[in-house]
Design a protein around this motif. Structure first.
Motif, PDB file in Angstrom:
ATOM      1  N   LEU A  71      30.360  54.466  -1.124  1.00 54.17           N
ATOM      2  CA  LEU A  71      29.472  53.402  -1.316  1.00 54.17           C
ATOM      3  C   LEU A  71      28.731  53.406  -2.695  1.00 54.17           C
ATOM      4  CD1 LEU A  71      27.747  52.773   2.154  1.00 54.17           C
ATOM      5  CD2 LEU A  71      29.710  51.661   1.073  1.00 54.17           C
ATOM      6  N   GLY A  72      28.526  52.392  -3.210  1.00 50.70           N
ATOM      7  CA  GLY A  72      27.882  52.182  -4.609  1.00 50.70           C
ATOM      8  C   GLY A  72      26.542  53.042  -4.962  1.00 50.70           C
ATOM      9  N   GLY A  73      25.893  53.105  -3.871  1.00 42.75           N
ATOM     10  CA  GLY A  73      24.523  53.930  -4.010  1.00 42.75           C
ATOM     11  C   GLY A  73      24.522  55.318  -4.204  1.00 42.75           C
ATOM     12  N   HIS A  74      25.980  55.772  -4.010  1.00 38.54           N
ATOM     13  CA  HIS A  74      26.170  57.050  -4.070  1.00 38.54           C
ATOM     14  C   HIS A  74      27.183  57.563  -5.399  1.00 38.54           C
ATOM     15  CE1 HIS A  74      23.941  57.851  -0.532  1.00 38.54           C
ATOM     16  NE2 HIS A  74      24.821  57.328  -0.005  1.00 38.54           N
ATOM     17  N   ASP A  75      27.439  56.376  -6.073  1.00 37.47           N
ATOM     18  CA  ASP A  75      28.426  56.561  -7.142  1.00 37.47           C
ATOM     19  C   ASP A  75      27.583  56.667  -8.241  1.00 37.47           C
ATOM     20  OD1 ASP A  75      30.231  55.677  -9.510  1.00 37.47           O
ATOM     21  OD2 ASP A  75      31.831  55.631  -7.725  1.00 37.47           O
ATOM     22  N   LEU A  76      27.591  57.804  -9.158  1.00 34.31           N
ATOM     23  CA  LEU A  76      26.731  57.911 -10.454  1.00 34.31           C
ATOM     24  C   LEU A  76      27.265  56.793 -11.467  1.00 34.31           C
ATOM     25  CD1 LEU A  76      26.311  61.805 -10.406  1.00 34.31           C
ATOM     26  CD2 LEU A  76      24.797  60.200  -9.771  1.00 34.31           C
TER      27      LEU A  76
ATOM     28  N   SER B  68      19.777  59.917   1.496  1.00 39.46           N
ATOM     29  CA  SER B  68      20.293  58.532   1.310  1.00 39.46           C
ATOM     30  C   SER B  68      19.994  58.130  -0.235  1.00 39.46           C
ATOM     31  CB  SER B  68      19.459  57.435   2.192  1.00 39.46           C
ATOM     32  OG  SER B  68      19.690  56.208   2.148  1.00 39.46           O
ATOM     33  N   ILE B  69      18.925  58.501  -0.704  1.00 33.67           N
ATOM     34  CA  ILE B  69      18.525  58.263  -2.125  1.00 33.67           C
ATOM     35  C   ILE B  69      18.528  59.174  -3.209  1.00 33.67           C
ATOM     36  CG2 ILE B  69      16.126  58.659  -2.069  1.00 33.67           C
ATOM     37  CD1 ILE B  69      15.571  55.597  -2.864  1.00 33.67           C
ATOM     38  N   ALA B  70      19.088  60.199  -2.897  1.00 31.74           N
ATOM     39  CA  ALA B  70      19.124  61.348  -3.784  1.00 31.74           C
ATOM     40  C   ALA B  70      19.978  61.033  -5.084  1.00 31.74           C
ATOM     41  CB  ALA B  70      19.723  62.653  -3.370  1.00 31.74           C
TER      42      ALA B  70
ATOM     43  N   TYR C   1      24.050  50.081  -1.847  1.00 40.92           N
ATOM     44  CA  TYR C   1      24.442  50.622  -0.423  1.00 40.92           C
ATOM     45  C   TYR C   1      24.666  51.871  -0.276  1.00 40.92           C
ATOM     46  CZ  TYR C   1      25.514  45.503   1.266  1.00 40.92           C
ATOM     47  OH  TYR C   1      25.357  44.521   1.645  1.00 40.92           O
ATOM     48  N   THR C   2      24.102  52.406   0.358  1.00 45.81           N
ATOM     49  CA  THR C   2      24.123  53.909   0.769  1.00 45.81           C
ATOM     50  C   THR C   2      24.310  54.538   2.194  1.00 45.81           C
ATOM     51  OG1 THR C   2      21.635  54.074   1.351  1.00 45.81           O
ATOM     52  CG2 THR C   2      22.322  54.087  -1.185  1.00 45.81           C
ATOM     53  N   ILE C   3      24.503  55.633   2.522  1.00 44.16           N
ATOM     54  CA  ILE C   3      24.588  56.191   3.822  1.00 44.16           C
ATOM     55  C   ILE C   3      23.225  57.128   4.012  1.00 44.16           C
ATOM     56  CG2 ILE C   3      25.844  57.768   5.409  1.00 44.16           C
ATOM     57  CD1 ILE C   3      28.428  56.999   3.639  1.00 44.16           C
TER      58      ILE C   3
ATOM     59  N   VAL D  73      19.857  50.413   0.299  1.00 42.11           N
ATOM     60  CA  VAL D  73      20.517  49.675   1.773  1.00 42.11           C
ATOM     61  C   VAL D  73      21.496  50.375   2.538  1.00 42.11           C
ATOM     62  CG1 VAL D  73      21.950  47.463   2.444  1.00 42.11           C
ATOM     63  CG2 VAL D  73      20.661  47.530   0.242  1.00 42.11           C
ATOM     64  N   ASN D  74      20.666  51.387   3.428  1.00 42.09           N
ATOM     65  CA  ASN D  74      21.476  52.194   4.314  1.00 42.09           C
ATOM     66  C   ASN D  74      21.724  51.709   5.828  1.00 42.09           C
ATOM     67  OD1 ASN D  74      19.103  52.850   5.844  1.00 42.09           O
ATOM     68  ND2 ASN D  74      18.687  54.432   4.148  1.00 42.09           N
ATOM     69  N   ARG D  75      21.202  50.378   6.046  1.00 35.12           N
ATOM     70  CA  ARG D  75      21.383  49.733   7.166  1.00 35.12           C
ATOM     71  C   ARG D  75      20.419  50.429   8.477  1.00 35.12           C
ATOM     72  NH1 ARG D  75      25.292  50.471   4.177  1.00 35.12           N
ATOM     73  NH2 ARG D  75      25.777  52.205   5.516  1.00 35.12           N
ATOM     74  N   GLN D  76      19.819  51.393   8.162  1.00 35.72           N
ATOM     75  CA  GLN D  76      18.916  51.959   9.492  1.00 35.72           C
ATOM     76  C   GLN D  76      17.538  51.899   9.075  1.00 35.72           C
ATOM     77  OE1 GLN D  76      22.237  55.766   9.354  1.00 35.72           O
ATOM     78  NE2 GLN D  76      20.443  55.746  11.196  1.00 35.72           N
ATOM     79  N   SER D  77      16.914  51.912  10.343  1.00 37.62           N
ATOM     80  CA  SER D  77      15.446  51.845  10.433  1.00 37.62           C
ATOM     81  C   SER D  77      15.152  53.234  11.178  1.00 37.62           C
ATOM     82  CB  SER D  77      14.934  50.588  11.304  1.00 37.62           C
ATOM     83  OG  SER D  77      15.562  50.661  12.461  1.00 37.62           O
ATOM     84  N   LEU D  78      14.025  53.454  11.539  1.00 43.45           N
ATOM     85  CA  LEU D  78      13.671  54.620  12.259  1.00 43.45           C
ATOM     86  C   LEU D  78      14.538  54.779  13.690  1.00 43.45           C
ATOM     87  CD1 LEU D  78       9.886  55.948  12.549  1.00 43.45           C
ATOM     88  CD2 LEU D  78      11.451  56.206  14.766  1.00 43.45           C
ATOM     89  N   ASP D  79      14.798  53.946  14.454  1.00 45.37           N
ATOM     90  CA  ASP D  79      15.438  54.239  15.395  1.00 45.37           C
ATOM     91  C   ASP D  79      16.660  53.759  16.022  1.00 45.37           C
ATOM     92  OD1 ASP D  79      12.731  54.834  16.963  1.00 45.37           O
ATOM     93  OD2 ASP D  79      12.069  52.837  16.998  1.00 45.37           O
ATOM     94  N   ARG D  80      17.166  52.925  14.716  1.00 52.69           N
ATOM     95  CA  ARG D  80      18.473  52.358  15.107  1.00 52.69           C
ATOM     96  C   ARG D  80      19.128  51.893  13.948  1.00 52.69           C
ATOM     97  NH1 ARG D  80      17.178  45.877  16.385  1.00 52.69           N
ATOM     98  NH2 ARG D  80      15.757  45.936  14.745  1.00 52.69           N
TER      99      ARG D  80
END
Length: 764
Positions: A289-294, A50-52, A315-317, A187-194
């Motif tokens: 999403l912008g968080g993966h666009d260098l 997600s953050i690479a 924003y990421t995935i 901002v990947n919109r996920q937590s541990l469970d959901r």
């Protein structure tokens, strides 16, 4: 579409390698390395993916040598991958994630073999650490030039913003002045469970803006942005912006045919727009999403203005680039061997040579070398040692409290040892005057980034003078104990960051120490050395009642690694233990300390401080080592061991017992933790001195033992094991009530009558 530059192409190659290495580190730990215990090793491939991109762009394009970064806990493999490519981590460690002596589960400043700026792992604590690191650097810069002016970055996941510690830090009034603070939220919109259903970015934007932060929102990449400019693009953007998070996450998992059915949601303009896209472009677009666009990341980092704190909402995935991308249960998911092999093919790597680096003459290798050279930090020489006095020489008389002794000792230091006093910085959560720091604050002033006018300087009724200036030595925070210990932890780490030790002392109400204990403990784990002082303590502040009492704090020293605790009974004990605690700060073998003080007035002559210099020094050494004999009977039948504010009751009980022909020794315990450590050493279960036990509890005076303290009785119960004598532990084990001190002590069974009764029960 825009053509990528050679630099962007090279950076993208490094990004792919970072993704591969971070995935391979977790894969090896779980799928390759034999497991002796059979337990799951764990690791977080999806959180790392997600953050690479965010971290690749930051390290290889934007960081400077003075910058420091706190990396979200579950992205530790990414940090290790980057350090490996920069030449800061030996290849042999890549196979040791979560192995004994290897790479730690989460970034550890003290235990990882490669550079880690901030330890993370405790939710919210690592995220806020750069704020306190920035404040500590600014404080030190006002006294010691050359500590740099770098940014303090915090990389955190959006779910971590649920932790209240984040907002307590953000909302402190001083933080809005720290322009070097930068938070980058994954901002990947996920937590541990959901998938988090109601994460609304504009709400976060408003909250950060209201706190005075610059907000940069990085939502879409270049491919989606270009599509938004086409006919139907505005409808497409509105469709994506307004759909719930779980629906968007489901689209990430769709192939092109499903996307053509689901995405339009009845919109003809969207259907027409995506009809012109080939399948590969359509699938790529929904994930763009912008968080993966260098390029977008580069623009966002370049837009930071350094005049106020900045947050980048990127924003990421979760799991971007992996087969598990976007799946709601991918948090701890591991790639199968087949998926791992497919990933290697997609990224141009080899499962049989997972740790291969770039060819030496390649553009990627040269970019790594350039980044390593740019990020190389200077070594700061350690400041010369400064001696902390062991005894200022005062012998208090009259009636006083240990809380009052704190303020008096600090003022005495300004005269007796000005160099030591000059390195002290006190921190309070809005309780300076009520914890007897008023005189100290008047003397040294309040620290502020810039000087501010004291509008009450000419008010004759003003007792506490609030002179705010960069040379002040007291930092006043809002009512948030987490902020307090976060700051003293970073102030207590300046010796290891810049070679300049500070002596931080945090003062708060003792009932709130437990609220602060977890983040303070994590600060100690990260190498921060500080003194925490809790006052008033126990039930001695009787009219305040059960809501303002501390039961378990006396045992902190027994249980907390890296910390020595003291509960002095007299003013002279407070001075000696505080000086010993200051002397232990700011060095490789140093440690933190906790002092539990009281507002109960005690006759200081009861201390019976020896007048002979040698005897006085012997008493001082005993106080600092954990206990001293306060009264010796020529023929003891029982021993009363007490601590802190309960000394008057113990002495009164000894007098009462003497009237009944029962001789009683009285031992004043100053540190249960040190006595426990001494007993462990005597048993051969730990390293350290044990002489204090023979001086305070000699074998020839072993008698039944009553212990009494203003706290939980288990704290001193172990003392009976030193000489294996019968004992009765007295203390506070229930919630209290308001009332006079005598009533409250009687209610808890720690009054003089209770001590006498316990002694007689032991004897009869």
């Amino acid at each position: 579409m825009p053509v990528q530059s050679s630099v962007d192409t090279t950076l993208a190659e490094i990004e792919r390698r970072v993704l591969w290495l971070s995935t391979a580190i977790v894969h090896h730990a779980n799928r390759v390395r034999p497991s002796v215990s059979g337990l799951k090793v764990g690791g977080h491939q999806a959180s790392s993916a997600s953050i690479a991109s965010i971290m690749t762009s930051l390290w290889f394009r934007h960081l400077g040598p003075d910058d420091r970064v706190s990396v979200k806990p579950h992205a530790s493999p990414v940090l290790h991958a980057i350090n490996y490519l920069l030449g800061e981590l030996d290849e042999r460690y890549l196979t040791t994630l979560r192995e004994f002596g290897g790479l730690q589960s989460y970034p550890s400043r003290a235990k990882d073999p490669d550079p880690v700026d901030y330890a993370t792992g405790s939710v919210g604590i690592g995220a806020t650490a750069p704020i306190w690191g920035a404040l500590a650097r600014r404080y030190l810069a006002s006294r010691a030039p050359g500590v740099g002016t770098g940014r303090q970055y915090s990389l955190l996941g959006d779910a971590e913003l649920d932790e209240g510690a984040c907002w307590e830090a953000i909302l402190d009034p001083q933080i809005a002045e720290l322009g070097e603070v930068v938070w980058i939220v994954d901002v990947n919109r996920q937590s541990l469970d959901r998938v988090v259903p109601n994460l609304v970015a504009h709400r976060l934007q408003g909250m950060f803006t209201a706190a005075g932060w610059q907000v940069i929102t990085l939502k879409y990449g270049r491919l989606l942005t270009e599509l938004f400019e086409r006919p139907g693009g505005a409808d497409l953007r509105d469709r994506i912006d307004t759909m719930p998070n779980p629906e968007y996450q489901r689209l990430i998992r769709c192939d092109a045919d499903e996307l053509r059915r689901r995405l339009p949601s009845g919109s003809e303009s969207i259907a027409a727009l995506i009809a012109d896209l080939d399948d590969t472009t359509l699938v790529a677009a929904i994930r763009n999403l912008g968080g993966h666009d260098l390029e977008a990341l580069d623009e966002a980092y370049s837009a930071i203005d350094d005049t106020r704190p900045t947050v980048v909402l990127a924003y990421t995935i979760k799991g971007h680039g992996l087969p598990t991308a976007g799946h709601p249960q991918n948090h701890s998911a591991l790639l199968t061997a087949e998926q791992y092999a497919e990933l290697a093919d997609a990224l141009g790597t080899d499962v049989d040579a997972p740790w291969a680096t770039f060819a030496p003459d390649s553009a990627a290798a040269m970019l790594c070398a350039e980044a390593a050279k740019r990020l190389r930090r200077q070594d700061f020489p350690q400041a010369p040692a400064f001696p902390v006095p062991t005894d200022i020489g005062r012998t208090p008389a009259g009636t006083g409290t240990t809380q009052q002794a704190l303020g008096r000792t600090l003022l005495d230091l300004t005269r007796a040892a000005p160099e030591v006093a000059g390195r002290i910085v006190t921190v309070c959560p809005d309780v300076s005057s009520s914890t007897n720091l008023g005189g100290w604050v008047n003397k040294v002033g309040v620290w502020a980034a810039t000087e501010r006018p004291d509008w009450f300087a000419d008010d004759g009724e003003t007792i506490l003078h609030w002179r705010e200036k960069p040379t002040g030595q007291h930092v006043e925070l809002g009512i948030a104990e987490t902020n307090l210990v976060g700051l003293i932890g970073e102030l207590g780490a300046t010796w290891s960051r810049w070679g300049q030790p500070l002596l931080p002392i945090g003062v708060l109400y003792d009932p709130f120490v437990q609220r602060a204990l977890e983040p303070w403990s994590f600060g100690m784990y990260a190498g921060g050395q500080s003194i925490l002082i809790g006052t008033p303590s126990g039930v001695t502040l009787a009219p305040e009642g059960g809501a303002h009492q501390s039961i378990t704090t006396p045992s902190i020293g027994l249980e907390q690694p890296g910390c020595v605790s003291y509960e002095p009974a007299f003013a002279i004990d407070t001075e000696w233990t505080l000086l010993a605690s200051l002397a232990a700060l700011g060095k490789p073998d140093g440690h933190s300390a906790y002092l539990r003080l009281s507002t109960r007035p005690v006759d200081q002559t009861l201390a019976a401080v020896p007048t002979d210099p040698a005897a006085r020094e012997r008493r001082r050494r005993q106080v600092v080592a954990g206990a001293y004999p306060l009264r010796r009977h020529e023929n003891p039948k029982v021993t009363i061991a007490t601590m802190g504010a309960m000394v008057p009751e113990a002495l009164a009980a000894a007098d009462r017992l003497a009237e009944q022909g029962v001789g009683a020794d009285v031992v004043c315990v100053t540190s249960p933790g040190l006595l426990f450590a001494a007993n462990q050493a005597r048993l051969g279960r730990a390293e350290g001195p044990s002489w204090i036990l023979d001086q305070v509890f000699p074998a020839d005076r072993a008698t039944p033992l009553v212990t009494v303290l203003d706290g939980h009785p288990h704290t001193l119960a172990f003392l009976a094991t030193i000489r294996r004598v019968p004992s009765i532990p007295l203390g506070v084990s229930g919630f209290g009530q308001s009332g006079d001190l005598a009533d409250v002590y009687r209610y808890h069974g720690i009054d003089t009558d209770s001590v006498v009764a316990a002694a007689l029960d032991l004897l009869h």
